[in-house]
Design a protein around this motif. Structure first.
Motif, short mmCIF file in Angstrom:
data_model
loop_
_atom_site.label_atom_id
_atom_site.label_comp_id
_atom_site.label_asym_id
_atom_site.label_seq_id
_atom_site.Cartn_x
_atom_site.Cartn_y
_atom_site.Cartn_z
N MET A 156 0.85 -1.04 0.23
CA MET A 156 0.03 0.19 -0.03
C MET A 156 0.84 1.24 -0.23
N LYS A 157 0.84 2.13 -0.95
CA LYS A 157 1.40 3.55 -0.91
C LYS A 157 0.27 4.59 -0.62
N SER A 158 0.79 5.26 0.31
CA SER A 158 -0.21 6.30 0.90
C SER A 158 0.54 7.29 1.88
N LYS A 159 0.53 8.71 1.65
CA LYS A 159 1.01 9.54 2.63
C LYS A 159 0.67 9.46 3.96
N PHE A 160 -0.80 8.76 4.10
CA PHE A 160 -1.22 8.69 5.43
C PHE A 160 -0.75 7.13 6.08
N ILE A 161 0.12 6.58 5.63
CA ILE A 161 0.79 5.48 6.50
C ILE A 161 0.99 5.75 7.87
N PRO A 162 1.90 6.83 7.87
CA PRO A 162 2.16 7.12 9.40
C PRO A 162 1.03 7.17 10.56
N GLN A 163 -0.13 7.93 9.91
CA GLN A 163 -1.44 7.93 10.42
C GLN A 163 -2.15 6.46 10.99
N MET A 164 -2.04 5.88 9.71
CA MET A 164 -2.78 4.44 10.04
C MET A 164 -1.95 3.72 10.99
N ASP A 165 -0.56 3.68 10.89
CA ASP A 165 0.17 2.89 11.82
C ASP A 165 0.18 3.40 13.25
N SER A 166 -0.02 4.73 13.53
CA SER A 166 -0.46 5.20 14.61
C SER A 166 -1.74 4.47 15.46
N VAL A 167 -2.90 4.48 14.32
CA VAL A 167 -4.21 3.74 14.71
C VAL A 167 -3.77 2.32 15.05
N ILE A 168 -3.15 1.76 14.10
CA ILE A 168 -2.73 0.25 14.47
C ILE A 168 -2.07 0.15 15.72
N LYS A 169 -0.98 1.02 16.22
CA LYS A 169 -0.38 0.64 17.20
C LYS A 169 -1.03 0.82 18.57
N CYS A 170 -2.00 1.84 18.40
CA CYS A 170 -3.05 1.80 19.65
C CYS A 170 -3.77 0.69 19.76
N ILE A 171 -4.22 -0.02 18.63
CA ILE A 171 -5.02 -1.18 18.65
C ILE A 171 -4.20 -2.22 19.02
N GLU A 172 -2.89 -2.37 18.81
CA GLU A 172 -2.20 -3.52 19.22
C GLU A 172 -2.17 -3.33 20.66
N ASP A 173 -1.79 -1.99 21.08
CA ASP A 173 -1.38 -1.83 22.71
C ASP A 173 -2.54 -2.02 23.64
N ASN A 174 -3.90 -2.13 23.13
CA ASN A 174 -5.08 -2.03 24.00
C ASN A 174 -5.94 -3.16 23.99
N ASP A 175 -6.69 -3.50 24.99
CA ASP A 175 -7.60 -4.67 24.76
C ASP A 175 -8.81 -4.32 24.69
N VAL A 176 -9.42 -2.97 25.14
CA VAL A 176 -10.88 -2.74 25.30
C VAL A 176 -11.24 -1.62 24.26
N PHE A 177 -12.25 -1.41 23.70
CA PHE A 177 -12.54 -0.22 22.76
C PHE A 177 -14.01 0.01 22.84
N VAL A 178 -14.42 1.24 22.86
CA VAL A 178 -15.72 1.86 22.42
C VAL A 178 -15.76 2.49 21.05
N ILE A 185 -7.14 0.95 6.92
CA ILE A 185 -6.58 0.46 8.18
C ILE A 185 -6.58 -1.13 8.25
N ILE A 186 -7.67 -1.67 7.79
CA ILE A 186 -7.58 -3.09 7.77
C ILE A 186 -6.67 -3.85 6.88
N ARG A 187 -6.75 -3.12 5.55
CA ARG A 187 -5.71 -3.45 4.59
C ARG A 187 -4.09 -3.41 5.11
N ARG A 188 -3.79 -2.30 5.51
CA ARG A 188 -2.55 -1.87 6.20
C ARG A 188 -2.03 -2.85 7.14
N TYR A 189 -3.00 -3.26 8.13
CA TYR A 189 -2.81 -4.24 9.11
C TYR A 189 -2.81 -5.60 8.49
N GLY A 190 -3.36 -5.96 7.50
CA GLY A 190 -3.20 -7.33 7.01
C GLY A 190 -1.99 -7.31 6.06
N ASP A 191 -1.40 -6.31 5.54
CA ASP A 191 -0.20 -6.33 5.08
C ASP A 191 0.85 -6.54 5.88
#
Length: 333
Positions: A1-23, A143-149
């Motif tokens: 995936m090529k996107s200038k928003f990859i850093p933003q996606m990765d910050s969301v993904i890191k938050c998802i990986e670092d936590n267990d409960v979400f609203v 985000i889901i495609r980036r996480y899958g990659d």
């Protein structure tokens, strides 16, 4: 995936990986992108082993209930978690997040995933905002495609595909609006290949209005008012009152489809749809075809949105609100 928003996606993904409960939540007056993105994210988080709550202090429109049958929607007062991440999807403004202030305030981290041009990215600690995206569903898809990659795995199943396809369809006007881009069609292709139930979605979204909806529509069209701007272009408005909704037993969240009738008239540049939420509170939807940035008009009333589609609230009678907003729109020409 090529996107200038990859850093933003990765910050969301890191938050998802670092936590267990979400609203997961979204804006008031739910629409297809609201519900599709929220429930698409809900399914993804569950698939990767997270505990997820869908919190929304509003009713889901009848034509979108099909998306939520397998997910329990709870209200803010029913949430009994103390340590959670709040994912606010499709919200360009903190005031429009459809939860109590306590739910917003008590989150350990707040994440905003959104595509509104008026979003100033100030109310969440982590943001993935792309105002040029067709929909928030497209951002969830990314985000889901980036996480899958990153994990070398495909996380999109038939349920996620259908939920995301719904929001993509509604926010592009079934691929009619100017927000539709090549990436929109590429996303649709992938979702269909993953089992998105296109025919069922189209029927639920566009071919399942009740007879009472059309009776209300008839009354609404009788309120049609058209004004001419200095350049000869037209501004059209339609109003729906509480009494009209009660007369036809139609819910407040089930009539937003009327908005397009204001814009889809020859030579009309801006369409205005006003609906009375309660006495003295008028929700206004603005739509434009070409030259007028309606988000700038909405922001004058503490609203916001996109260049071609925006909204705000005016606290007045519906008659006065129509005069006020139409005057402000005509000034924009």
């Amino acid at each position: 995936m090529k996107s200038k928003f990859i850093p933003q996606m990765d910050s969301v993904i890191k938050c998802i990986e670092d936590n267990d409960v979400f609203v997961v939540t979204s804006h008031v007056s739910p629409d297809g992108d609201n519900i599709g993105s929220t429930l698409g994210m809900h399914r993804f988080l569950e698939k990767i082993g997270k505990k997820v709550y869908h919190v929304l202090d509003d009713d889901i429109p009848s034509n979108l209930v099909f998306l939520s049958k397998e997910v329990e929607k709870i209200t803010s007062t029913e949430l009994n978690e103390e340590n959670y991440v709040m994912l606010a999807l499709d919200c360009g403004d903190e005031k429009r997040i459809c939860t109590s202030d306590d739910v917003k305030r008590n989150a350990s981290v707040r994440v905003c995933i959104d595509h509104h041009a008026s979003n100033d990215a100030s109310f969440c600690e982590i943001n993935y905002i792309d105002s040029k995206a067709s929909s928030t569903c497209e951002l969830v898809y990314n985000i889901i495609r980036r996480y899958g990659d990153l994990k070398s795995e495909d996380y999109i199943d038939e349920v996620i595909a259908s939920r995301l396809y719904t929001g993509l369809s509604t926010d592009t006007g079934n691929f009619q609006y100017s927000s539709t881009a090549p990436s929109s069609f590429e996303m649709a292709k992938v979702l269909l290949e993953h089992g998105a139930e296109r025919d069922m979605i189209i029927q639920k979204l566009y071919q399942s209005n009740s007879p009472n909806y059309y009776r209300l529509l008839g009354d609404a069209l009788n309120t049609l008012s058209i004004a001419e701007a200095p350049n000869g272009q037209l501004v059209a408005s339609i109003c729906v009152s509480i009494d009209m909704m009660k007369k036809h037993s139609i819910g407040y969240n089930d009539i937003d489809g009327i908005t397009t009738y204001t814009r889809d008239i020859e030579n009309v540049e801006v369409g205005i749809f006003l609906k009375e939420k309660r006495k003295g509170e008028i929700k206004i939807s603005l739509r434009s075809k070409n030259d007028i940035d309606v988000s700038k008009i909405a922001m004058q009333f503490n609203g916001g949105g996109h260049v071609r589609a925006a909204g705000c609230t005016i606290n007045d009678t519906i008659e006065n609100a129509e005069k006020i907003i139409k005057e402000r729109v005509l000034r924009a020409f």
